[in-house]
Design an enzyme around this catalytic site. Structure first.
Site, PDB file in Angstrom:
ATOM      1  N   ARG A 100       0.811  -1.224   0.000  1.00 53.54           N
ATOM      2  CA  ARG A 100       0.000   0.000   0.000  1.00 53.54           C
ATOM      3  C   ARG A 100       0.845   1.275   0.000  1.00 53.54           C
ATOM      4  NH1 ARG A 100      -2.658   0.636   6.045  1.00 53.54           N
ATOM      5  NH2 ARG A 100      -0.701   0.499   7.191  1.00 53.54           N
ATOM      6  N   HIS A 170      -7.977  -4.435   2.708  1.00 55.14           N
ATOM      7  CA  HIS A 170      -8.317  -3.701   3.942  1.00 55.14           C
ATOM      8  C   HIS A 170      -9.413  -2.678   3.600  1.00 55.14           C
ATOM      9  CE1 HIS A 170      -7.857  -1.317   7.554  1.00 55.14           C
ATOM     10  NE2 HIS A 170      -6.741  -1.906   7.925  1.00 55.14           N
ATOM     11  N   ASP A 214     -12.180  -4.897  16.732  1.00 49.22           N
ATOM     12  CA  ASP A 214     -10.971  -5.227  15.972  1.00 49.22           C
ATOM     13  C   ASP A 214     -10.770  -6.737  16.103  1.00 49.22           C
ATOM     14  OD1 ASP A 214      -8.626  -5.219  14.587  1.00 49.22           O
ATOM     15  OD2 ASP A 214      -7.558  -3.833  15.909  1.00 49.22           O
ATOM     16  N   GLU A 273     -12.730  -6.993   5.964  1.00 41.67           N
ATOM     17  CA  GLU A 273     -11.561  -7.270   5.146  1.00 41.67           C
ATOM     18  C   GLU A 273     -11.470  -8.751   4.779  1.00 41.67           C
ATOM     19  OE1 GLU A 273      -8.112  -5.540   7.159  1.00 41.67           O
ATOM     20  OE2 GLU A 273      -9.475  -4.272   8.303  1.00 41.67           O
TER      21      GLU A 273
END
Ligand code: TA6
Length: 306
Positions: A100, A170, A214, A273
């Protein structure tokens, strides 16, 4: 390559052209008639995608996103590769790997028979590119834009040893109202709860978000959905090459601490994701390859009275 050169080699009349992005790198603009999208060559990152039938972009872009070489852009679909999460060897290398934060090479762009625009990007990474990395790998990312959006990431291992790969799309989804949104399809799956000392839990029912989330889910089926009543749509997520999924919302306190998010952004974004993460580590044999793919499709809810 400059946008001019890219336009000479790859533009498709009325469907695909290239401009300079805010960060100074090339940006592809796609309009298939059925949808519009932008893709940054930095990160090979889809930044926006909006099918004509839906009222707003499917992907979230932070107004505070960094547009600086070397930093991740908080928008759309960052690619985590060749590892997901912190540096697996704890040597201070970037979280979520290099894909990325690198310029990718565009190797092909074409109009498919069904009217979709497909672009193919390449990234090579070896020990010369990355200090202390013993790998030698080639990532090829195929992005297909149309009524649906598909990404297919193939990793080839060019070393003489097995390559251990973790990775993720993501994806930052734009959410109408996080309080009403749910993620369906993970009932019964085990997850590692990063908010709770990496404890192991089992998901019961659908996911609702009213605090920091998360999690890395394992044993995940190939079809998930985000139901977003406030945006009057459901986003279907179909994957192959993956047994895990990550669900992330930073919630209020962490969003406030993140320089590249606005304070209220946690109310309008959600990452779901498609990944190989947690226990879902892929081992690619020498000379072999692995492909992780995802397709997003929007189903708009019928308005009341129809
Ligand atoms: O994918 C979830 C996660 O690994 C979270 O633990 C959180 O750290 C987040 O990614 C960070 O994403 P960012 O795009 O800010 O690097």
């Amino acid at each position: 390559m400059s946008p001019d050169t890219l336009n000479e080699q790859f533009s498709i009349d009325g469907k695909l052209d290239f401009v300079t992005s805010r960060g100074g790198w090339p940006l592809a603009r796609i309009d298939t008639g059925t949808s519009q999208a932008t893709v940054s060559l930095y990160g090979a990152q889809v930044l926006s995608w909006r099918p004509r039938t839906t009222r707003s972009d499917v992907l979230f872009q932070s107004k505070n996103a960094h547009h600086v070489p070397g930093k991740a852009v908080k928008a759309g679909i960052p690619i985590c590769w060749p590892w997901f999460g912190p540096d697996p060897e704890q040597r201070g290398r970037p979280a979520h790997g290099y894909a990325r934060i690198r310029d990718w090479t565009l190797s092909a762009a074409k109009l498919l028979q069904d009217g979709c625009v497909q672009m193919v990007f390449d990234l090579k990474l070896n020990s010369q590119d990355v200090a202390g990395w013993r790998g030698d790998a080639h990532a090829e990312l195929k992005i297909t834009v149309g009524e649906t959006l598909s990404l297919s990431l193939t990793t080839r291992n060019h070393t003489n040893e097995a390559m251990l790969l973790t990775q993720a799309f993501h994806t930052y989804f734009s959410i109408g109202d996080i309080a009403q949104a749910t993620v369906d399809g993970l009932h019964g799956c085990k997850y590692i709860d990063k908010v709770n000392n990496d404890s192991e839990n089992v998901q019961h029912g659908m996911i609702t978000i009213d605090a920091e989330v998360d999690r890395i889910y394992s044993g995940v089926s190939d079809e998930l959905a985000i139901n977003d009543p406030a945006a009057a749509r459901t986003i279907q997520i179909r994957s192959t090459g993956s047994n895990s999924a990550v669900v992330w919302n930073p919630w209020r306190d962490i969003a406030a601490q993140m320089a590249d998010l606005e304070d209220e952004d946690y109310l309008r974004m959600l990452c779901v994701e498609t990944s190989n993460a947690g226990v879902d580590v892929v081992s690619i044999q020498p000379g072999s390859k692995h492909t992780l793919s995802v397709t997003y499709e929007v189903n708009n809810h019928e308005s009341k009275g129809n």
